[in-house]
Design a protein around this motif. Structure first.
Motif, mmCIF file in Angstrom:
data_model
loop_
_atom_site.group_PDB
_atom_site.id
_atom_site.type_symbol
_atom_site.label_atom_id
_atom_site.label_comp_id
_atom_site.label_asym_id
_atom_site.label_seq_id
_atom_site.Cartn_x
_atom_site.Cartn_y
_atom_site.Cartn_z
ATOM 1 N N ASP A 1 -16.628 -89.429 -53.095
ATOM 2 C CA ASP A 1 -16.356 -89.918 -51.935
ATOM 3 C C ASP A 1 -16.629 -88.927 -50.907
ATOM 4 O O ASP A 1 -16.610 -87.642 -50.733
ATOM 5 C CB ASP A 1 -14.808 -90.009 -51.570
ATOM 6 C CG ASP A 1 -14.251 -91.069 -52.423
ATOM 7 O OD1 ASP A 1 -14.471 -92.296 -52.122
ATOM 8 O OD2 ASP A 1 -13.624 -90.760 -53.545
ATOM 9 N N ASP B 1 -11.649 -96.871 -45.686
ATOM 10 C CA ASP B 1 -10.187 -97.009 -45.422
ATOM 11 C C ASP B 1 -9.441 -97.554 -46.498
ATOM 12 O O ASP B 1 -8.254 -96.846 -46.891
ATOM 13 C CB ASP B 1 -9.901 -98.030 -44.387
ATOM 14 C CG ASP B 1 -9.909 -97.470 -42.957
ATOM 15 O OD1 ASP B 1 -10.447 -96.318 -42.924
ATOM 16 O OD2 ASP B 1 -10.393 -98.512 -41.818
ATOM 17 N N ASP B 2 -10.137 -98.381 -47.422
ATOM 18 C CA ASP B 2 -9.722 -98.670 -48.760
ATOM 19 C C ASP B 2 -10.694 -97.936 -49.928
ATOM 20 O O ASP B 2 -11.626 -98.509 -50.203
ATOM 21 C CB ASP B 2 -9.679 -100.274 -48.666
ATOM 22 C CG ASP B 2 -9.322 -100.853 -49.940
ATOM 23 O OD1 ASP B 2 -8.945 -99.988 -51.038
ATOM 24 O OD2 ASP B 2 -9.045 -101.941 -50.103
ATOM 25 N N PRO B 3 -10.037 -97.113 -50.378
ATOM 26 C CA PRO B 3 -10.741 -96.518 -51.651
ATOM 27 C C PRO B 3 -11.436 -97.367 -52.540
ATOM 28 O O PRO B 3 -12.339 -97.149 -53.295
ATOM 29 C CB PRO B 3 -9.876 -95.468 -52.111
ATOM 30 C CG PRO B 3 -8.728 -95.884 -51.912
ATOM 31 C CD PRO B 3 -8.599 -96.724 -50.656
ATOM 32 N N GLU C 1 -2.753 -95.270 -54.206
ATOM 33 C CA GLU C 1 -3.586 -95.330 -55.189
ATOM 34 C C GLU C 1 -3.010 -94.739 -56.603
ATOM 35 O O GLU C 1 -3.206 -93.689 -56.638
ATOM 36 C CB GLU C 1 -5.025 -94.741 -54.801
ATOM 37 C CG GLU C 1 -6.005 -94.801 -55.685
ATOM 38 C CD GLU C 1 -7.395 -93.874 -55.246
ATOM 39 O OE1 GLU C 1 -8.354 -94.401 -55.859
ATOM 40 O OE2 GLU C 1 -7.242 -93.275 -54.311
ATOM 41 N N ALA D 1 -2.454 -91.067 -55.348
ATOM 42 C CA ALA D 1 -2.932 -90.416 -54.227
ATOM 43 C C ALA D 1 -2.285 -91.445 -52.896
ATOM 44 O O ALA D 1 -2.162 -92.663 -53.240
ATOM 45 C CB ALA D 1 -4.498 -90.627 -54.147
ATOM 46 N N HIS E 1 -3.093 -92.278 -49.346
ATOM 47 C CA HIS E 1 -3.656 -92.520 -48.399
ATOM 48 C C HIS E 1 -3.152 -92.693 -46.962
ATOM 49 O O HIS E 1 -2.507 -93.825 -46.987
ATOM 50 C CB HIS E 1 -5.068 -93.386 -48.578
ATOM 51 C CG HIS E 1 -5.718 -92.928 -49.760
ATOM 52 N ND1 HIS E 1 -6.923 -92.454 -50.021
ATOM 53 C CD2 HIS E 1 -5.312 -93.449 -51.119
ATOM 54 C CE1 HIS E 1 -7.170 -92.192 -51.115
ATOM 55 N NE2 HIS E 1 -6.370 -92.879 -51.980
ATOM 56 N N TYR E 2 -3.600 -92.199 -45.910
ATOM 57 C CA TYR E 2 -2.639 -92.231 -44.705
ATOM 58 C C TYR E 2 -3.956 -92.259 -43.599
ATOM 59 O O TYR E 2 -3.560 -92.165 -42.388
ATOM 60 C CB TYR E 2 -1.560 -91.140 -44.388
ATOM 61 C CG TYR E 2 -1.992 -89.821 -44.007
ATOM 62 C CD1 TYR E 2 -2.652 -89.069 -43.292
ATOM 63 C CD2 TYR E 2 -1.752 -89.217 -45.404
ATOM 64 C CE1 TYR E 2 -2.817 -87.856 -43.348
ATOM 65 C CE2 TYR E 2 -1.926 -87.682 -45.741
ATOM 66 C CZ TYR E 2 -2.582 -87.095 -44.372
ATOM 67 O OH TYR E 2 -2.577 -85.879 -44.908
ATOM 68 N N ARG E 3 -5.057 -92.644 -43.941
ATOM 69 C CA ARG E 3 -6.134 -92.770 -43.000
ATOM 70 C C ARG E 3 -5.980 -93.759 -41.918
ATOM 71 O O ARG E 3 -6.303 -93.562 -40.869
ATOM 72 C CB ARG E 3 -7.641 -93.005 -43.891
ATOM 73 C CG ARG E 3 -8.702 -93.282 -43.094
ATOM 74 C CD ARG E 3 -9.993 -93.245 -43.846
ATOM 75 N NE ARG E 3 -10.171 -92.067 -44.519
ATOM 76 C CZ ARG E 3 -10.744 -91.089 -44.045
ATOM 77 N NH1 ARG E 3 -11.028 -91.018 -43.038
ATOM 78 N NH2 ARG E 3 -10.735 -89.969 -44.787
ATOM 79 N N ARG F 1 -8.790 -85.525 -47.485
ATOM 80 C CA ARG F 1 -9.284 -86.041 -46.189
ATOM 81 C C ARG F 1 -8.290 -87.063 -46.121
ATOM 82 O O ARG F 1 -8.431 -88.244 -46.598
ATOM 83 C CB ARG F 1 -10.726 -86.498 -46.190
ATOM 84 C CG ARG F 1 -11.535 -85.136 -46.295
ATOM 85 C CD ARG F 1 -13.404 -85.639 -46.304
ATOM 86 N NE ARG F 1 -13.498 -86.735 -45.100
ATOM 87 C CZ ARG F 1 -14.625 -87.153 -44.978
ATOM 88 N NH1 ARG F 1 -15.505 -87.023 -45.821
ATOM 89 N NH2 ARG F 1 -14.978 -87.870 -43.902
ATOM 90 N N VAL G 1 -5.301 -87.646 -47.102
ATOM 91 C CA VAL G 1 -4.623 -88.088 -48.231
ATOM 92 C C VAL G 1 -3.813 -86.835 -48.975
ATOM 93 O O VAL G 1 -4.486 -85.819 -48.714
ATOM 94 C CB VAL G 1 -5.670 -88.534 -49.332
ATOM 95 C CG1 VAL G 1 -6.626 -87.449 -49.685
ATOM 96 C CG2 VAL G 1 -5.250 -89.386 -50.810
ATOM 97 N N GLU H 1 -2.287 -85.978 -52.731
ATOM 98 C CA GLU H 1 -2.558 -86.564 -54.175
ATOM 99 C C GLU H 1 -1.362 -85.733 -55.069
ATOM 100 O O GLU H 1 -1.111 -84.605 -54.951
ATOM 101 C CB GLU H 1 -3.575 -86.355 -54.801
ATOM 102 C CG GLU H 1 -3.885 -86.984 -56.319
ATOM 103 C CD GLU H 1 -5.299 -87.304 -56.688
ATOM 104 O OE1 GLU H 1 -5.428 -87.878 -57.534
ATOM 105 O OE2 GLU H 1 -6.096 -87.071 -55.727
#
Length: 268
Positions: free
Chosen positions: A34, A42-44, A135, A142, A144-146, A174, A176, A178
């Protein structure tokens, strides 16, 4: 510069490529996924490598001793993106999983945490704001708060509380955070082990966890005067300044990484 003379830092990319070509048979190229081989999304789950990357990696693997991807992603995800590249090794979950010679090897110390991670992912979906993308990676979770940076502090606080409660470790990245098993394993350790018999190695990274990989290259240079390591950062507005400060060279994007490799391959 003589072919056998190790270049010193800082150095030009011409010198770096020239030395690498002279040591191709003992050179390894390592890449994060990544932000390095793929743009951050936004969506891994929808992340894909830059279209030219698989072909460039295949050519690179034919020219040097080894090519490897070292990522926070599970090996299953990396296989779904690079399954046709049988000669590229995959280190997933910071090295807790490894795909090599057609099989996945999992760190045994992490396996006992699989049930806890499944429960944790369900708790995160229930207790955290709905905008937070959870995730589940089997051996880690993980958060994610992007797309909802206003919740960053709450997410990190929740992750810290869960880590304390369950005896886990946290890894920030970045946008995130985990949660992962309390097993001594990170990207720096992957590189340290992998370059023991190498004459040259490059590492391409974009996040704070990649600085440990850069440090591993420096440490190898310190104890082996014949070894040369090249740390390459990929620019971004979130962690780019810190990563670039630790690197020898900064490239602007995953597309620039692919172009840089294609141009460098012309020197072999």
């Amino acid at each position: 510069m003589a072919e056998s003379e190790r270049p010193t830092h800082p150095l030009t990319t011409d010198d770096a490529w020239a030395f690498t070509a002279s040591r191709a048979s003992s050179t390894t190229f390592f890449f994060d996924f990544d932000g390095v081989l793929s743009p951050v999304t936004d969506d891994p789950d929808v992340s894909q490598p830059v279209p030219s990357v698989p072909g460039v990696l295949a050519r690179l693997a034919e020219s040097v001793a080894r090519v490897a991807i070292v990522s926070a992603r599970p090996v299953s995800f990396l296989r779904s993106r690079f399954g046709t590249l049988d000669n590229v090794d995959l280190h997933g979950l910071y090295g807790l999983e490894v795909w090599h010679d057609g099989e996945i090897v999992t760190n045994p110390a992490a396996l006992e945490f699989v049930p806890a991670m499944a429960d944790l992912s369900e708790a995160a979906r229930t207790e955290l704001p709905g905008e937070i993308l959870v995730e589940y990676k089997r051996l880690s979770v993980a958060l994610h708060y992007r797309t909802a940076p206003e919740h960053a502090a709450a997410v990190e606080r929740w992750a810290h509380e869960q880590a304390e409660r369950l005896g886990l470790r946290t890894q920030r990245g970045r946008m995130v955070v985990e949660l992962k098993p309390p097993v001594d394993q990170d990207k720096g350790m992957v590189i340290t082990e992998s370059v023991r018999n190498a004459g040259c190695a490059w590492y391409f990274g974009d996040d704070m966890s990649d600085i440990k990989a850069f440090d591993a290259l420096r440490a190898r240079e310190a104890v082996d005067p014949t070894f040369f390591g090249m740390a390459v950062a990929v620019a971004n507005t979130e962690t780019g300044a810190e990563v670039s400060a630790a690197a020898d060279l900064t490239l602007e994007s995953p597309h620039a990484v692919a172009a840089f490799l294609a141009e460098g391959l012309g020197r072999f």
